[in-house]
Design a protein around this motif. Structure first.
Motif, PDB file in Angstrom:
ATOM      1  N   ALA A   1      42.545  35.984  44.371  1.00  0.00           N
ATOM      2  CA  ALA A   1      43.727  35.770  45.206  1.00  0.00           C
ATOM      3  C   ALA A   1      44.734  36.906  45.042  1.00  0.00           C
ATOM      4  CB  ALA A   1      44.370  34.433  44.860  1.00  0.00           C
ATOM      5  N   LEU A   2      44.921  37.362  43.822  1.00  0.00           N
ATOM      6  CA  LEU A   2      45.849  38.465  43.576  1.00  0.00           C
ATOM      7  C   LEU A   2      45.331  39.764  44.194  1.00  0.00           C
ATOM      8  CD1 LEU A   2      46.760  37.656  39.874  1.00  0.00           C
ATOM      9  CD2 LEU A   2      48.341  37.598  41.813  1.00  0.00           C
ATOM     10  N   ALA A   3      44.038  39.994  44.056  1.00  0.00           N
ATOM     11  CA  ALA A   3      43.456  41.201  44.659  1.00  0.00           C
ATOM     12  C   ALA A   3      43.591  41.158  46.167  1.00  0.00           C
ATOM     13  CB  ALA A   3      41.987  41.330  44.250  1.00  0.00           C
ATOM     14  N   GLY A   4      43.397  39.966  46.738  1.00  0.00           N
ATOM     15  CA  GLY A   4      43.518  39.815  48.185  1.00  0.00           C
ATOM     16  C   GLY A   4      44.916  40.104  48.677  1.00  0.00           C
TER      17      GLY A   4
ATOM     18  N   LYS B   1      47.836  42.685  44.805  1.00  0.00           N
ATOM     19  CA  LYS B   1      48.559  42.666  43.534  1.00  0.00           C
ATOM     20  C   LYS B   1      47.570  43.050  42.441  1.00  0.00           C
ATOM     21  CE  LYS B   1      51.688  38.941  45.011  1.00  0.00           C
ATOM     22  NZ  LYS B   1      52.166  37.562  44.725  1.00  0.00           N
ATOM     23  N   LEU B   2      47.137  44.287  42.499  1.00  0.00           N
ATOM     24  CA  LEU B   2      46.010  44.692  41.667  1.00  0.00           C
ATOM     25  C   LEU B   2      46.379  44.812  40.192  1.00  0.00           C
ATOM     26  CD1 LEU B   2      44.444  47.314  44.084  1.00  0.00           C
ATOM     27  CD2 LEU B   2      43.826  44.925  43.764  1.00  0.00           C
ATOM     28  N   ASP B   3      47.619  45.147  39.893  1.00  0.00           N
ATOM     29  CA  ASP B   3      48.027  45.220  38.485  1.00  0.00           C
ATOM     30  C   ASP B   3      47.966  43.840  37.838  1.00  0.00           C
ATOM     31  OD1 ASP B   3      48.425  47.922  38.595  1.00  0.00           O
ATOM     32  OD2 ASP B   3      50.575  47.785  39.063  1.00  0.00           O
ATOM     33  N   GLU B   4      48.457  42.831  38.554  1.00  0.00           N
ATOM     34  CA  GLU B   4      48.403  41.460  38.021  1.00  0.00           C
ATOM     35  C   GLU B   4      46.954  40.986  37.901  1.00  0.00           C
ATOM     36  OE1 GLU B   4      51.208  38.617  39.790  1.00  0.00           O
ATOM     37  OE2 GLU B   4      52.142  40.324  40.786  1.00  0.00           O
ATOM     38  N   ALA B   5      46.139  41.343  38.879  1.00  0.00           N
ATOM     39  CA  ALA B   5      44.727  40.967  38.820  1.00  0.00           C
ATOM     40  C   ALA B   5      44.058  41.607  37.612  1.00  0.00           C
ATOM     41  CB  ALA B   5      44.024  41.391  40.107  1.00  0.00           C
ATOM     42  N   ARG B   6      44.436  42.870  37.335  1.00  0.00           N
ATOM     43  CA  ARG B   6      43.853  43.579  36.200  1.00  0.00           C
ATOM     44  C   ARG B   6      44.244  42.910  34.875  1.00  0.00           C
ATOM     45  NH1 ARG B   6      45.636  47.949  37.598  1.00  0.00           N
ATOM     46  NH2 ARG B   6      43.828  48.748  38.696  1.00  0.00           N
ATOM     47  N   GLN B   7      45.478  42.445  34.781  1.00  0.00           N
ATOM     48  CA  GLN B   7      45.938  41.769  33.561  1.00  0.00           C
ATOM     49  C   GLN B   7      45.147  40.470  33.328  1.00  0.00           C
ATOM     50  OE1 GLN B   7      50.145  41.233  33.952  1.00  0.00           O
ATOM     51  NE2 GLN B   7      50.594  43.429  34.004  1.00  0.00           N
ATOM     52  N   LEU B   8      44.928  39.726  34.405  1.00  0.00           N
ATOM     53  CA  LEU B   8      44.136  38.495  34.258  1.00  0.00           C
ATOM     54  C   LEU B   8      42.704  38.801  33.885  1.00  0.00           C
ATOM     55  CD1 LEU B   8      45.229  36.064  37.124  1.00  0.00           C
ATOM     56  CD2 LEU B   8      45.627  35.832  34.685  1.00  0.00           C
TER      57      LEU B   8
END
Length: 831
Positions: free
Chosen positions: A635-638, A641-648
């Motif tokens: 959902a974040l990648a979509g 929000k790639l930085d947040e996706a990377r953290q997860l």
């Protein structure tokens, strides 16, 4: 007033004294284990405590041989008696453990000075086990399997005891006369005990055997052994114990005079055991008043009753209640039953079971009548012995008897019990037949709908897509329209439609189930899953996408309105909704993220509660946690929000490879929705996932390894690592040379790198696609156009003009308008 009634005041005094007589076992783990200590624990049924103590002591390496032997025998004795309180597989395990413990010591220490004691204990074991089974068999005579087990154990025990007695008499001690005398005395003591056990085993076998020559012979042999024991001064056995056994044998032989004589001379420490046998004698002669008189005299004493005697009190009261029922004296009947229940509740040990069985049997006969009660017991015994189909037939017989007697409630209960057994054993046709008959016997009963629904289920298990199943469910809806079972029928119709691939019809059925019904969660989950399938098949359907979005909102609104914490199943519904929102057809990752945030809060609450209890999160919640994390990354990648996706993604380092692969696959699918300017960042996110997966490559199956390689190629393409991408695609293509999608991907990467060798490779790959396509097809023409363009790019204008010219001559329409436009534009460049 009856003698028993006059003695009611003594009952309460006796009960009070029982509590006062309770003793505490005074021993600690450091004290040397003794027979008295273990006997006291067994007397209080503290088997686990005794077993634990003995096991821990046996684990000490400093134990002497004598102490180890004594502990082993006491542990075996405890396990044996513990088994007599258990049933089924638990009893078998305990008894097997008892035999194994003693046999292991005997095998491991062949020169043990107490080898004779160990062998003797094993020789007595089968007979003692058989005696326990025989006692239970007298309580449940309908249980043929239990009776057979008891007979087998007793016959084996009798043979082993006879062999033991014969073996012991065959050897004479040699050497020192004083030592020889001691050995002979010990052997005689063991012979006495063996003869007593043999007489007891023969008595038990006679008691559960049918009348006949074998029973007579067994009792004669047992009486002979008893008489022999009575003549020899007892060194290890109480004379009272021998007299009680002889009196029991005389009672079974019908020798009232001898039985009374033996009981009158039985003076010892266990007066209640003697009195219990006297009462058995009176009851066997149908002398209930005499039994009551004995009890009256005993109740005048201040000593508390033993459990055995209290069980006999219950038996006497039940016998008196049966007589009162025959005399149509309800007042006396109620009085006896009330007191019997009271005494049964006060009875302990194994005797509590005897008291309970006798009381329950009479109450069952009182409720159902003798014939129906006997039929029910017969069915229950067949079930207990593992004869499931026979039990079902017996319950069907009992059902018909109950219906004939006008006992509709019992008929439905018995009929459903029998049908449930058939369903459990997958005897579908027979279950349908019995349930059909049951509904015919009691069509207006409130539970008839339940029976009919079970009938529908059994029909469906034979063929869930059959017209018969559909009709049975529709008939159920018409016949029982006001019953709560109608929604279960609707759910079954939905499941059947789903199996027939009638997905819209299945969804329509599932949506009928009310919001407060137990099956609503399952219905919502199935509805969302089916909508996802429909959208996969028709991704361009706007109406279907709207319907799916509305369904997600509807199910989420229902769950959020709930005041109690959401269940794991409800969280799964929300996750399925998020998957739909993330699908290409809906493509609303922000909405999915909000939904996933709600699920995450519920998971965090569950995690916090488990931590407070110092417990692990349950497997189902762990699975939900992983799925939620995976979907949140997507959902974040979509939303780019790639930085947040990377953290997860960092939190998934220790996840299972299959989960990481699933995340990677979803990221690959998401690539087309990402802004081209951020595609580079997504590629790095994909590569990060790939790096976590590569150490676990060997744990992936071939298909999963191929998916990993494909993802690596796509990620390398996204970040502009053309060489890596080309290598990966060539490896994949070597395993699937006709995969058109792979060929096109390798063409694109080769053109992107743009070196002469790359352009040549791209041209050859288009030539390969040309060969795979049908001559003159749009795919064939496209391949020819692309080859011409590449030849032009590589500087071979003549070859490009020749190839495209031939294509235009042969197929002037050029396949499609778009291809014709592309071909014409290229031709202009080649002029």
């Amino acid at each position: 007033m009856s003698p028993f009634r006059k003695s009611l005041c003594a009952w309460s005094l006796a009960v009070g004294l029982i509590a006062a007589n309770a003793f505490a076992v005074a021993a600690n783990s450091d004290a040397e284990p003794t027979a008295n200590y273990f006997e006291a624990l067994r007397a209080r049924a503290l088997f686990v405590l005794a077993e634990d103590f003995a096991t821990r002591q046996l684990g000490r390496s400093t134990l002497s041989r004598e102490r180890r032997t004594q502990l082993t025998l006491e542990l075996g004795e405890t396990l044996l008696e513990h088994g007599s309180f258990a049933s089924g597989s638990q009893r078998e395990e305990l008894w097997d453990a008892a035999r194994q413990r003693v046999a292991d010591l005997l095998r491991n220490e062949p020169v043990n000075p107490r080898q004779g004691d160990l062998k003797f204990w094993l020789a007595r074991l089968s007979a003692r086990q058989g005696a326990t089974l025989a006692w239970e068999s007298t309580l449940t005579p309908d249980d043929v399997s239990l009776r057979d087990s008891a007979i087998t154990a007793l016959r084996q025990g009798i043979a082993e005891l006879r062999a033991d007695i014969e073996t012991r008499g065959r050897f004479a001690p040699e050497g020192d006369k004083k030592l020889a005398a001691t050995v002979l005395r010990e052997r005689e003591i063991q012979n006495q005990r063996a003869r007593y056990d043999l007489a007891l085993a023969e008595t038990c076998l006679a008691e559960i055997s049918a009348t006949g020559t074998e029973r007579t012979a067994l009792l004669i042999d047992a009486a002979t052994l008893g008489e022999m024991l009575g003549r020899i001064p007892a060194e290890d056995l109480q004379s009272e114990k021998i007299s009680l056994l002889r009196a029991r044998i005389a009672r079974l032989q019908g020798d009232e005079r001898l039985a009374r004589l033996l009981l009158s001379g039985a003076n010892g420490t266990d007066a209640d055991a003697v009195l219990a046998e006297q009462i058995r004698l009176e009851l066997s002669l149908n002398k209930v008043d005499a039994a009551f008189q004995l009890l009256k005299t005993r109740l005048q004493e201040t000593r508390p009753l033993s459990d055995e005697l209290r069980a006999m009190v219950v038996q006497s009261l039940v016998t008196a209640a049966r007589l009162a029922q025959q005399q149509q004296n309800p007042a006396r009947l109620g009085e006896y039953l009330a007191e019997a229940r009271k005494q049964q509740a006060l009875t302990g040990g194994k005797w509590r079971r005897e008291a309970t069985v006798r009381l329950d049997r009479f109450q069952q006969e009182q409720e159902l009548g003798p014939e129906l009660a006997a039929a029910v017991r017969h069915a229950a015994a067949a079930w207990q012995s593992g004869q499931a189909l026979q039990a079902a037939d017996d319950y069907a017989t009992a059902t018909r008897l109950a219906a004939k007697a006008g006992k509709q409630d019992q008929a439905l209960e018995l009929g459903l019990t029998g049908a449930s057994i058939l369903v459990k054993n997958e005897a579908w046709a027979k279950a349908v037949s019995q349930l059909t008959e049951l509904i015919r016997l009691a069509p207006q009963h409130p539970r008839a709908a339940e029976a009919d629904l079970l009938r529908c289920y059994a029909i469906g298990r034979q063929n869930a897509t059959s017209a018969e199943f559909q009709q049975a469910l529709q008939d159920h809806l018409l016949r029982y329209s006001s019953s709560a079972t109608r929604w279960d029928a609707v759910r079954m119709l939905g499941a059947s439609a789903e199996l027939q691939q009638r997905l819209p019809a299945a969804i329509a059925f599932y949506r009928q189930i009310p919001a407060d019904h137990a099956a609503r969660d399952e219905a919502d989950l199935r509805t969302l899953s089916l909508l996802a399938t429909l959208l996969t098949n028709s991704p361009q359907s706007t109406a279907l996408a709207t319907e799916a979005r509305e369904e997600v909102i509807r199910s989420a609104t229902r769950i959020r309105a709930q005041t109690t914490p959401w269940s794991a199943a409800q969280c799964e519904i929300l996750l399925q909704g998020a998957r739909l929102l993330l699908s290409p057809a809906l493509a609303t990752p922000a909405d999915a993220e909000r939904l996933l945030g709600l699920v995450q809060i519920r998971i965090d609450n569950e995690q916090e509660q488990a931590s407070r209890q110092q417990a692990e999160l349950s497997p189902e919640w762990k699975a939900l946690k992983q799925s939620t994390l995976q979907l949140r990354i997507i959902a974040l990648a979509g939303q780019q929000k790639l930085d947040e996706a990377r953290q997860l993604l960092q939190t998934l380092k220790s996840a299972e490879p299959t989960l990481l692969l699933s995340v990677l696959s979803s990221l690959n699918a998401m690539a087309g929705q990402i802004d081209p300017q951020r595609r580079y960042e997504l590629g790095h996110l994909q590569l990060q996932t790939i790096q976590e997966l590569h150490p676990h490559r060997d744990r992936l199956n071939p298909d999963q390894q191929r998916l990993l390689d494909l993802a690596t190629a796509e990620a390398a393409t996204a970040v502009g690592n053309w060489s890596e991408a080309i290598d990966r695609y060539q490896t994949l293509l070597a395993a699937a040379p006709s995969d058109g999608k792979l060929i096109r991907s390798l063409i694109d990467v080769s053109k992107s790198q743009g070196l002469p060798a790359d352009l040549k490779r791209a041209a050859e790959l288009w030539q390969q696609l040309e060969k795979l396509a049908a001559t003159g097809s749009p795919e064939w023409i496209e391949a020819r156009i692309e080859q011409s363009a590449l030849l032009l790019q590589m500087g071979d204008r003549a070859a490009a003009r020749k190839l495209l010219g031939v294509t235009r001559t042969l197929y002037p329409q050029m396949g499609t308008p778009e291809l014709r436009q592309r071909g014409d534009a290229l031709w202009e460049q080649l002029k």
